[in-house]
Design a protein around this motif. Structure first.
Motif, PDB file in Angstrom:
ATOM      1  N   GLY A  21       0.833  -1.194   0.000  1.00 34.37           N
ATOM      2  CA  GLY A  21       0.000   0.000   0.000  1.00 34.37           C
ATOM      3  C   GLY A  21       0.869   1.246   0.000  1.00 34.37           C
ATOM      4  N   GLU A  22       0.271   2.396   0.193  1.00 38.75           N
ATOM      5  CA  GLU A  22       0.971   3.673   0.054  1.00 38.75           C
ATOM      6  C   GLU A  22       1.855   3.983   1.260  1.00 38.75           C
ATOM      7  N   LEU A  23       3.134   4.258   0.990  1.00 36.97           N
ATOM      8  CA  LEU A  23       4.090   4.686   2.000  1.00 36.97           C
ATOM      9  C   LEU A  23       4.589   6.081   1.642  1.00 36.97           C
ATOM     10  N   GLU A  24       5.355   6.665   2.554  1.00 34.72           N
ATOM     11  CA  GLU A  24       5.742   8.067   2.378  1.00 34.72           C
ATOM     12  C   GLU A  24       6.686   8.281   1.197  1.00 34.72           C
ATOM     13  N   ASN A  25       7.687   7.403   1.010  1.00 33.80           N
ATOM     14  CA  ASN A  25       8.703   7.633  -0.015  1.00 33.80           C
ATOM     15  C   ASN A  25       9.452   6.343  -0.309  1.00 33.80           C
ATOM     16  N   GLU A  26      10.457   6.428  -1.172  1.00 32.58           N
ATOM     17  CA  GLU A  26      11.233   5.255  -1.567  1.00 32.58           C
ATOM     18  C   GLU A  26      11.941   4.626  -0.376  1.00 32.58           C
ATOM     19  N   THR A  27      12.486   5.443   0.507  1.00 30.21           N
ATOM     20  CA  THR A  27      13.193   4.919   1.681  1.00 30.21           C
ATOM     21  C   THR A  27      12.266   4.073   2.550  1.00 30.21           C
ATOM     22  N   ALA A  28      11.033   4.530   2.738  1.00 28.67           N
ATOM     23  CA  ALA A  28      10.068   3.762   3.529  1.00 28.67           C
ATOM     24  C   ALA A  28       9.721   2.445   2.841  1.00 28.67           C
ATOM     25  N   ALA A  29       9.631   2.471   1.503  1.00 25.80           N
ATOM     26  CA  ALA A  29       9.317   1.250   0.760  1.00 25.80           C
ATOM     27  C   ALA A  29      10.447   0.228   0.885  1.00 25.80           C
ATOM     28  N   ILE A  30      11.686   0.698   0.809  1.00 25.45           N
ATOM     29  CA  ILE A  30      12.839  -0.198   0.982  1.00 25.45           C
ATOM     30  C   ILE A  30      12.839  -0.771   2.396  1.00 25.45           C
ATOM     31  N   GLY A  31      12.566   0.079   3.393  1.00 20.80           N
ATOM     32  CA  GLY A  31      12.520  -0.393   4.776  1.00 20.80           C
ATOM     33  C   GLY A  31      11.452  -1.460   4.973  1.00 20.80           C
ATOM     34  N   TRP A  32      10.288  -1.285   4.333  1.00 17.09           N
ATOM     35  CA  TRP A  32       9.206  -2.267   4.475  1.00 17.09           C
ATOM     36  C   TRP A  32       9.620  -3.618   3.932  1.00 17.09           C
ATOM     37  N   LEU A  33      10.289  -3.635   2.780  1.00 16.04           N
ATOM     38  CA  LEU A  33      10.702  -4.901   2.180  1.00 16.04           C
ATOM     39  C   LEU A  33      11.613  -5.695   3.108  1.00 16.04           C
ATOM     40  N   PHE A  34      12.504  -4.997   3.824  1.00 16.51           N
ATOM     41  CA  PHE A  34      13.421  -5.713   4.710  1.00 16.51           C
ATOM     42  C   PHE A  34      12.792  -6.022   6.060  1.00 16.51           C
ATOM     43  N   THR A  35      11.879  -5.201   6.513  1.00 14.01           N
ATOM     44  CA  THR A  35      11.172  -5.497   7.751  1.00 14.01           C
ATOM     45  C   THR A  35      10.322  -6.756   7.606  1.00 14.01           C
ATOM     46  N   ASN A  36       9.730  -6.929   6.439  1.00 13.25           N
ATOM     47  CA  ASN A  36       8.781  -8.018   6.238  1.00 13.25           C
ATOM     48  C   ASN A  36       9.338  -9.201   5.450  1.00 13.25           C
ATOM     49  N   HIS A  37      10.418  -8.999   4.697  1.00 16.43           N
ATOM     50  CA  HIS A  37      10.926 -10.081   3.841  1.00 16.43           C
ATOM     51  C   HIS A  37      12.451 -10.103   3.816  1.00 16.43           C
ATOM     52  N   GLU A  38      13.085  -9.894   4.962  1.00 15.86           N
ATOM     53  CA  GLU A  38      14.544  -9.767   4.956  1.00 15.86           C
ATOM     54  C   GLU A  38      15.230 -11.024   4.426  1.00 15.86           C
ATOM     55  N   LYS A  39      14.784 -12.195   4.855  1.00 13.88           N
ATOM     56  CA  LYS A  39      15.422 -13.435   4.415  1.00 13.88           C
ATOM     57  C   LYS A  39      15.357 -13.571   2.897  1.00 13.88           C
ATOM     58  N   ALA A  40      14.183 -13.323   2.324  1.00 20.70           N
ATOM     59  CA  ALA A  40      14.023 -13.425   0.875  1.00 20.70           C
ATOM     60  C   ALA A  40      14.836 -12.347   0.151  1.00 20.70           C
ATOM     61  N   MET A  41      14.893 -11.132   0.711  1.00 23.04           N
ATOM     62  CA  MET A  41      15.649 -10.056   0.085  1.00 23.04           C
ATOM     63  C   MET A  41      17.144 -10.364   0.095  1.00 23.04           C
ATOM     64  N   ARG A  42      17.628 -10.925   1.192  1.00 26.41           N
ATOM     65  CA  ARG A  42      19.047 -11.317   1.247  1.00 26.41           C
ATOM     66  C   ARG A  42      19.347 -12.387   0.192  1.00 26.41           C
ATOM     67  N   ALA A  43      18.433 -13.366   0.084  1.00 27.61           N
ATOM     68  CA  ALA A  43      18.659 -14.453  -0.875  1.00 27.61           C
ATOM     69  C   ALA A  43      18.670 -13.919  -2.305  1.00 27.61           C
TER      70      ALA A  43
END
Length: 453
Positions: A21-43
């Motif tokens: 959904g809608e977040l404030e900016n690109e930095t917030a979107a990047i943070g969300w991906l790692f908060t919720n999918h860090e293992k998959a993002m690392r892989a």
């Protein structure tokens, strides 16, 4: 469709990705991906570094001088952080991406082949086919049901109800169609969310569109919206996200086109319902028929199925919240209370989060409406009184519900600020599932209205 190599720095991770959904900016979107999918993002990042390949070009749309990524946000994020490890959202991740950058074999790609689509409607058609069905494939991270629902609510695609078609038929029956054709896709996008539909006097219940107010009140709103869209005074780009949709309806409200009279206070545990008994209510909801727009009333609805046992504080119904970027923390708490925390297993956690959500919602209304009557040192009960008075004055709640809000400082009442505080702070006042659900059933309408400010 065009494929072109674009500079990595020219790509912007989408802050309105349907994953979150809608977040404030690109930095917030990047943070969300790692908060919720860090293992998959690392892989994924490790795979990119080892192979040096991006096997599927990101799908992008040109917005001013930046290309917004609509599909491929995970890949683009990983490449951006390998290129600039200090952008990673934690010290550990910064070290991880620095290591990947140092181990990259060959020349790191500063340009990336992308699929460029100038038509955002086509982009949604592509996303519909890629993500909303049962599809697999290496490198693909399928959307969950809630992610799919976010897409449907944002785009108006795949929801099963053609709101624009129904509105057009009602206007035609009333002889009020605009001279030009109504762009259905734009109208459906505007009214894809139940909270926005409620503002113009409609609701989708059991897969069918219904009016929530008398047709004589709703038709002028339909006519104005249809005219704005048909004459392209308002275009698809103006309504691309919830912020734009809300801003447009707010303009209509400021011009006096909205709001509609408030609906009667709903029953416990319900969202705003359609008119349940057209035969006895002055706000009778007619359906257009051969004799004109008021020829035939709604047929009586069949009895609602017996509700299943409630296991979470927030029941599994549509509460018509329009989730905008500035209420993402509120949405996270809401989803924990609606989908994760169980009443009989987590009553204390639920009590605390409910109290936090209640105050954050009140503060959101105060901030978004610039309510000057509230002072920085006001206690929560005083804030609530002033918010309730403002909502009543603006006809967003009826007098009955406003009276209930005024009683929140009554320490003896179940629905009171004191009860909420004792649930959090008192060592002797243990919250029970029945008390918590009773509190929610009374407070939910106020919370929803404040979140939608």
């Amino acid at each position: 469709m065009t494929y072109k190599k674009l500079a990595l720095d020219a790509l912007t991770v989408n802050s309105a990705n349907d994953r979150h959904g809608e977040l404030e900016n690109e930095t917030a979107a990047i943070g969300w991906l790692f908060t919720n999918h860090e293992k998959a993002m690392r892989a994924l990042a490790k795979d990119l570094a080892e192979t040096g390949e991006v096997y599927e070009p990101p799908l992008v749309w040109l917005n001013s001088d930046a290309y917004i990524v609509f599909d491929g946000n995970r890949r683009v994020t990983c490449l951006k952080l390998i290129a600039r490890p200090k952008r990673a959202p934690s010290v550990e991740l910064q070290a991880f991406f620095k290591g990947l950058k140092e181990s990259w074999s060959g020349t790191f790609p500063t340009r990336l082949e992308c699929q460029i689509e100038p038509d955002r409607e086509r982009i949604d058609d592509i996303l519909l086919r890629r993500h909303t069905g049962t599809r697999g494939g290496v490198g693909r991270n399928p959307w969950t049901d809630r992610m799919t629902a976010t897409f449907v609510e944002r785009s108006g695609k795949g929801g099963g109800v053609n709101v624009a078609d129904d509105i057009e038929k009602r206007l035609q029956a009333a002889g009020a169609l605009p001279a030009r054709k109504i762009p259905w896709s734009t109208a459906n996008r505007l009214l894809a969310s139940e909270g926005l539909r409620n503002r113009v006097g409609i609701s989708v219940t059991r897969g069918k569109l219904q009016l929530t107010h008398n047709e004589s009140l709703v038709l002028p709103i339909f006519r104005r919206v249809a005219e704005d869209l048909a004459t392209r005074k308002v275009v698809l780009g103006d309504l691309w996200d919830n912020e734009g949709k809300v801003a447009y309806l707010d303009r209509l409200e400021a011009e006096g086109v909205l709001p509609l009279p408030p609906l009667p206070s709903p029953g416990a545990g319900s969202s705003i319902p359609p008119n349940p008994n057209p035969g006895s209510d002055p706000n009778v909801v007619p359906r257009p028929g051969p004799g004109g727009p008021t020829a035939a009333p709604f047929a009586p609805q069949p009895p609602a199925p017996k509700p299943s046992k409630r296991t979470t504080l927030i029941p599994q119904v549509n509460h018509a919240v329009v989730w905008q970027a500035h209420v993402q923390r509120h949405r996270q708490i809401w989803e924990e209370l609606q989908f994760k925390l169980q009443l009989h297993d987590h009553p204390n956690a639920i009590a605390v989060l409910f109290r936090v959500l209640f105050e954050l919602s009140i503060d959101n209304y105060i901030t978004r409406t610039n309510l000057t009557a509230v002072h920085s040192n006001d206690l929560l009960k005083n804030k609530v009184k002033k918010v309730g008075a403002d909502l009543e004055a603006k006809k967003k709640i009826d007098g009955k519900y406003a009276s209930l809000i005024r009683k929140l400082d009554n320490a003896d009442g179940l629905f009171s600020i004191d009860t909420m505080n004792r649930h959090v702070h008192s060592p002797e006042f243990a919250p029970s599932p029945s008390h918590l659900t009773a509190l929610w059933d009374q407070a939910s309408r106020l919370i929803v209205v404040c979140l939608n400010a």
